[in-house]
Design a protein around this motif. Structure first.
Motif, PDB file in Angstrom:
ATOM      1  N   LEU A   1     -66.503 -17.957  36.365  1.00  0.00           N
ATOM      2  CA  LEU A   1     -65.813 -18.719  35.319  1.00  0.00           C
ATOM      3  C   LEU A   1     -64.747 -19.597  35.942  1.00  0.00           C
ATOM      4  N   LEU A   2     -64.729 -20.855  35.526  1.00  0.00           N
ATOM      5  CA  LEU A   2     -63.705 -21.799  35.961  1.00  0.00           C
ATOM      6  C   LEU A   2     -62.693 -21.958  34.836  1.00  0.00           C
ATOM      7  N   LEU A   3     -61.449 -21.537  35.093  1.00  0.00           N
ATOM      8  CA  LEU A   3     -60.369 -21.799  34.146  1.00  0.00           C
ATOM      9  C   LEU A   3     -59.851 -23.212  34.406  1.00  0.00           C
ATOM     10  N   TRP A   4     -59.806 -24.010  33.370  1.00  0.00           N
ATOM     11  CA  TRP A   4     -59.550 -25.453  33.513  1.00  0.00           C
ATOM     12  C   TRP A   4     -58.265 -25.832  32.785  1.00  0.00           C
ATOM     13  N   GLN A   5     -57.304 -26.379  33.544  1.00  0.00           N
ATOM     14  CA  GLN A   5     -56.032 -26.790  32.946  1.00  0.00           C
ATOM     15  C   GLN A   5     -56.194 -28.094  32.176  1.00  0.00           C
ATOM     16  N   GLU A   6     -55.919 -28.036  30.887  1.00  0.00           N
ATOM     17  CA  GLU A   6     -55.889 -29.237  30.054  1.00  0.00           C
ATOM     18  C   GLU A   6     -54.497 -29.463  29.471  1.00  0.00           C
ATOM     19  N   ASP A   7     -53.677 -28.430  29.508  1.00  0.00           N
ATOM     20  CA  ASP A   7     -52.386 -28.487  28.823  1.00  0.00           C
ATOM     21  C   ASP A   7     -51.251 -28.408  29.843  1.00  0.00           C
ATOM     22  N   GLY A   8     -50.026 -28.187  29.341  1.00  0.00           N
ATOM     23  CA  GLY A   8     -48.848 -28.279  30.189  1.00  0.00           C
ATOM     24  C   GLY A   8     -48.668 -27.136  31.162  1.00  0.00           C
TER      25      GLY A   8
ATOM     26  N   GLY B   1     -58.693 -24.399  38.009  1.00  0.00           N
ATOM     27  CA  GLY B   1     -58.551 -25.810  38.351  1.00  0.00           C
ATOM     28  C   GLY B   1     -57.310 -26.372  37.692  1.00  0.00           C
ATOM     29  N   CYS B   2     -56.337 -26.833  38.506  1.00  0.00           N
ATOM     30  CA  CYS B   2     -55.045 -27.220  37.937  1.00  0.00           C
ATOM     31  C   CYS B   2     -54.331 -28.211  38.843  1.00  0.00           C
ATOM     32  N   VAL B   3     -53.182 -28.684  38.395  1.00  0.00           N
ATOM     33  CA  VAL B   3     -52.379 -29.619  39.180  1.00  0.00           C
ATOM     34  C   VAL B   3     -51.754 -28.905  40.376  1.00  0.00           C
ATOM     35  N   ASP B   4     -51.371 -29.698  41.365  1.00  0.00           N
ATOM     36  CA  ASP B   4     -50.845 -29.140  42.608  1.00  0.00           C
ATOM     37  C   ASP B   4     -49.614 -28.267  42.394  1.00  0.00           C
ATOM     38  N   ALA B   5     -48.770 -28.630  41.422  1.00  0.00           N
ATOM     39  CA  ALA B   5     -47.516 -27.910  41.215  1.00  0.00           C
ATOM     40  C   ALA B   5     -47.732 -26.435  40.894  1.00  0.00           C
TER      41      ALA B   5
ATOM     42  N   ASP C   1     -59.327 -15.661  41.721  1.00  0.00           N
ATOM     43  CA  ASP C   1     -59.892 -15.576  43.069  1.00  0.00           C
ATOM     44  C   ASP C   1     -59.679 -16.842  43.875  1.00  0.00           C
ATOM     45  N   ALA C   2     -59.539 -17.985  43.220  1.00  0.00           N
ATOM     46  CA  ALA C   2     -59.369 -19.247  43.948  1.00  0.00           C
ATOM     47  C   ALA C   2     -58.657 -20.238  43.040  1.00  0.00           C
ATOM     48  N   VAL C   3     -57.913 -21.135  43.688  1.00  0.00           N
ATOM     49  CA  VAL C   3     -57.221 -22.199  42.954  1.00  0.00           C
ATOM     50  C   VAL C   3     -57.674 -23.529  43.535  1.00  0.00           C
ATOM     51  N   HIS C   4     -58.079 -24.438  42.641  1.00  0.00           N
ATOM     52  CA  HIS C   4     -58.571 -25.747  43.069  1.00  0.00           C
ATOM     53  C   HIS C   4     -57.790 -26.850  42.373  1.00  0.00           C
ATOM     54  N   THR C   5     -57.797 -28.011  43.008  1.00  0.00           N
ATOM     55  CA  THR C   5     -57.297 -29.191  42.303  1.00  0.00           C
ATOM     56  C   THR C   5     -58.304 -29.561  41.216  1.00  0.00           C
ATOM     57  N   HIS C   6     -57.894 -30.433  40.319  1.00  0.00           N
ATOM     58  CA  HIS C   6     -58.822 -30.881  39.283  1.00  0.00           C
ATOM     59  C   HIS C   6     -60.028 -31.586  39.900  1.00  0.00           C
ATOM     60  N   ALA C   7     -59.782 -32.379  40.921  1.00  0.00           N
ATOM     61  CA  ALA C   7     -60.894 -33.097  41.561  1.00  0.00           C
ATOM     62  C   ALA C   7     -61.870 -32.115  42.207  1.00  0.00           C
ATOM     63  N   GLU C   8     -61.329 -31.125  42.914  1.00  0.00           N
ATOM     64  CA  GLU C   8     -62.193 -30.121  43.547  1.00  0.00           C
ATOM     65  C   GLU C   8     -62.977 -29.343  42.486  1.00  0.00           C
ATOM     66  N   ALA C   9     -62.291 -28.966  41.410  1.00  0.00           N
ATOM     67  CA  ALA C   9     -62.947 -28.182  40.361  1.00  0.00           C
ATOM     68  C   ALA C   9     -64.054 -28.985  39.688  1.00  0.00           C
ATOM     69  N   THR C  10     -63.817 -30.261  39.492  1.00  0.00           N
ATOM     70  CA  THR C  10     -64.846 -31.107  38.877  1.00  0.00           C
ATOM     71  C   THR C  10     -66.076 -31.184  39.781  1.00  0.00           C
ATOM     72  N   THR C  11     -65.839 -31.339  41.080  1.00  0.00           N
ATOM     73  CA  THR C  11     -66.952 -31.435  42.032  1.00  0.00           C
ATOM     74  C   THR C  11     -67.745 -30.131  42.103  1.00  0.00           C
ATOM     75  N   ARG C  12     -67.052 -29.005  41.998  1.00  0.00           N
ATOM     76  CA  ARG C  12     -67.709 -27.700  42.154  1.00  0.00           C
ATOM     77  C   ARG C  12     -68.164 -27.088  40.829  1.00  0.00           C
ATOM     78  N   ALA C  13     -67.943 -27.792  39.726  1.00  0.00           N
ATOM     79  CA  ALA C  13     -68.206 -27.193  38.412  1.00  0.00           C
ATOM     80  C   ALA C  13     -69.633 -26.670  38.281  1.00  0.00           C
ATOM     81  N   ALA C  14     -70.596 -27.365  38.871  1.00  0.00           N
ATOM     82  CA  ALA C  14     -72.000 -26.939  38.742  1.00  0.00           C
ATOM     83  C   ALA C  14     -72.249 -25.578  39.379  1.00  0.00           C
ATOM     84  N   GLN C  15     -71.340 -25.133  40.252  1.00  0.00           N
ATOM     85  CA  GLN C  15     -71.507 -23.835  40.906  1.00  0.00           C
ATOM     86  C   GLN C  15     -71.079 -22.669  39.995  1.00  0.00           C
TER      87      GLN C  15
END
Length: 715
Positions: free
Chosen positions: A446-453, A478-482, A494-508
């Motif tokens: 499961l990818l938790l995806w930051q959309e909010d603050g 998947g969240c902002v660098d901060a 288990d892992a923290v990704h940038t939004h760009a990384e999470a978008t690229t890996r979403a199919a996994q």
């Protein structure tokens, strides 16, 4: 024998010359040629001169000498009462001059002489329509068509009468009959376009206006109507061009000036829009739409007093216009004039109870006034009127969550993904894995995806461990660098990704989900709220910041955050105006204050620190040195108390177990703090809430915080 001369042999030549000049539009010259023939007074031979008198009357009319034309035609009629052309000419002139009663008399006299005169029937219809006798006008047009089935003007004018009567099928047939007789009849195309747009047949309406402009490119009404249609279709650049062309042809075209203002408003070019509204109003000060639209633009420019004046002028001209009352009520609410807003919005709904936006705005005002049951009813009425009203659904959802009705509240909150105006709408398109709807997670990723603050993520990261407990094999965030360093050690992630990384890996991943969807998917209630996120502390950073805090000396260490992100939609209300507003706290003996303020407000803290012992209250400003939330956590964990507004630092401090006193505004309080509570189920025994009442400034809650500090630290 003495001979004499006569003008008689040359009269036909003069009349022929005058007729030729008239045909060229050279009416003054033609009239000069005819003047010696007709004289200035009635003559015994007027009956013989009838044709000449009629031509002279037409030329006089062509030069604008209507009194002369009237007199000449009257001489014709007096001398030859059966001369139909004279009756027709005089009746047509009186019709053009708007002398309706006199024109009706003449048309009826003509028809008494010639009942088959189709033009007379058609023109009588025009006069009767102008006199407000629509049924008689319709009959007159139908009489014209009975005698001349291909009479273009009769079909066209019949269409207008039927259109006004709401008989749209018949009106459309009449316009199309006019166009069958004359395919280049621009006005019939224009009116047909209006009718088709009213009937929702947009493509056909557009084609009708195209045909009108092909037939008559310099037709301002068709350009203006076409521009309004293009605006409604979102084709704003084309709409702007059409309106500008209409104005170029007719600079005083008020409707086109107003419409161009509307287009420019949609294009976010409000200063230009204001200019055109004001031009329209200079030409027609009683133009209600222009006053209303000017109010909209001035409101968007945040020139509220001027916007209010524009709305109130529109209301003086049209007191029962619900849209104006709604907009004024909404603006009064924004200005904090809630009782006035309430009265105005109720007046809007008294005028038209079916405006969904007015119910929505009323719900907002009632909520701010604490009338939550009435607010709920208003939101539900807005949704009943407009089931896809995403903002109303969202507001109802947050209201229900605020009062602890989580089951329905969280379910409606999930509908944010249907709202095209929300950032959430785009997530489904961006992420190539399935959106988790609560399916079993055993063995899944499961990818938790930051959309909010940021604060939302700190608050709802607690659900990661519950997801892992359901058997999820891999949970990433998947969240902002901060947020990366502070979330990296959170249980269940288990892992923290940038939004760009999470978008690229979403199919996994098998699924993705927002952390804010977890209360719905995991059936959270107020009583089953999971414990806060456990954030790991960096020992090295803790020692570093401990050394800085030691410089404060002995006494309770109180952290301060008085401003949030200025980009937040409610920051105007939720942030305290300045550090100086907290000055009452300085009177509590022994307290040592630490500024964690970053961004807005940092300059105030830095100035206070530079002032040192000369400041009203010495303060240690650390905000400028904080790199991210890991630094903030290391500092906050060593404080005795954090006093703050509703911002992300509150969630971090409360999760770490540091007592946190949150000052909440009177307006638009976030749903997470629930209604009328002084504590929070999200942070039990840690958070205490100090609420600003509707009629209070920040001085009141700050004073209550001061009193609480005295109770806590003056023992």
């Amino acid at each position: 024998m003495t001979s004499t001369t006569t003008d008689a042999p040359i009269q036909p030549d003069r009349q022929q010359e005058a007729s030729a000049l008239s045909a060229q539009g050279r009416f003054a010259e033609a009239l000069a040629v005819l003047a010696p023939l007709v004289g200035t007074h009635a003559r015994a031979d007027d009956a013989a001169l009838a044709e000449t008198l009629h031509l002279a009357a037409l030329c006089a009319l062509g030069t604008g000498k209507t009194d002369m034309a009237h007199a000449l035609w009257q001489r014709c009629i007096d001398a030859r009462p059966a001369f139909v052309d004279a009756w027709h000419g005089l009746a047509a002139m009186l019709t053009a001059l708007g002398q309706w009663a006199a024109a009706e008399t003449l048309w009826r006299r003509l028809l008494a002489m010639d009942p088959a005169h189709a033009d007379a029937h058609s023109n009588l219809g025009i006069v009767l329509h102008r006199l407000g006798r629509a049924q008689e006008a319709e009959l007159a047009y139908r009489m014209a068509l009975a005698r001349q089935p291909g009479h273009v003007d009769a079909h066209y004018n019949l269409g207008i009468v039927l259109h006004e009567a709401g008989r749209r099928d018949e009106a459309e047939a009449a316009y199309r009959a006019a166009l069958a007789a004359n395919p280049r009849y621009a006005r019939a195309h224009n009116n047909l376009g209006t009718l088709l747009r009213e009937r929702g047949r947009i493509e056909e309406a557009e084609e009708a206006w195209r045909q009108a402009l092909l037939a008559e490119p310099q037709y301002p009404e068709a350009l203006n109507n076409y521009g309004a249609l293009l605006k409604s279709l979102g084709r704003l650049m084309e709409a702007e061009l059409a309106c500008r062309l209409a104005i170029k042809i007719r600079p005083d075209y008020v409707e086109a000036l107003n419409n161009l203002g509307c287009v420019l408003t949609e294009l976010k070019r409000q200063p230009e829009a204001e200019l055109f509204y004001r031009q329209a109003l200079a030409l027609r000060p009683d133009h209600v739409d222009a006053h209303y639209n000017l109010g909209v633009t001035l409101q968007q420019l945040e020139r509220y007093p001027e916007a209010e004046a524009a709305y109130r002028t529109a209301l003086r001209l049209a007191p029962a216009r619900a849209e104006t009352l709604n907009n004024l009520g909404c603006m009064l609410s924004m200005l904090g004039r809630l009782p006035e807003a309430l009265e105005t919005l109720r007046a809007a709904l008294a005028c038209n109870a079916d405006i969904a936006q007015a119910h929505f705005n009323l719900g907002g005002v009632l909520k701010e006034l604490g009338a939550l049951d009435e607010a709920e009813a208003a939101y539900r009425r807005a949704i009943a009127l407009a089931p896809d009203y995403g903002d109303a659904v969202f507001r109802l959802a947050t209201l229900l969550i605020t009062v602890g009705r989580y089951e329905e509240g969280w379910r409606l909150y999930e509908r944010r993904y249907e709202n095209t105006g929300f950032v959430h709408f785009a997530s489904r398109e961006m992420l190539s894995c399935a959106h988790w709807q609560g399916e079993p997670l055993a063995g899944k990723s499961l990818l938790l995806w930051q959309e909010d603050g940021l604060g939302d993520m700190l608050q709802f990261a607690r659900y990661a461990r519950l997801i892992k407990a359901q058997g999820a094999a891999h949970v990433a965030f998947g969240c902002v660098d901060a947020l990366h360093r502070v979330l990296a050690g959170v249980e269940g992630i288990d892992a923290v990704h940038t939004h760009a990384e999470a978008t690229t890996r979403a199919a996994q991943f098998d699924y993705w989900a927002s952390p804010l969807s977890m209360p719905l998917r995991l059936a959270t209630s107020v009583d089953t709220t999971p414990p806060p996120t456990r954030f790991a502390l960096d020992p090295t950073l803790a020692r570093k910041w401990a050394a800085r805090l030691e410089t404060l000396g002995d006494g309770p260490r109180i952290g301060l955050v008085w401003k949030g992100n200025p980009k937040h939609h409610n920051d105007h209300h939720r942030s305290v105006p300045s550090l100086a507003a907290l000055a009452p706290l300085w009177s509590v003996p022994g307290l040592k204050f630490v500024s964690l303020q970053k961004g807005a407000g940092e300059d105030e803290a830095a100035e206070a620190q530079r002032a040192g012992a000369d400041a009203p209250q010495p303060i240690l400003h650390l905000g400028a040195e904080i790199a991210d939330f890991v630094d903030t956590a290391a500092i906050v964990s060593q404080l005795d108390l954090l006093i703050c507004v509703d911002t992300s630092t509150a969630h971090l401090a409360a999760s770490l177990g540091t007592p946190c006193w949150v000052m909440l505004p009177s307006r638009d309080v976030d749903w997470r703090w629930l209604h009328a509570r002084e504590d929070s189920p999200w942070y039990p025994q840690t958070v205490r809430l100090f609420r600003q009442a509707v009629d209070e400034t920040w001085r009141a809650p700050i004073e209550r915080v001061r009193q609480a500090c005295l109770q806590r630290f003056s023992r």
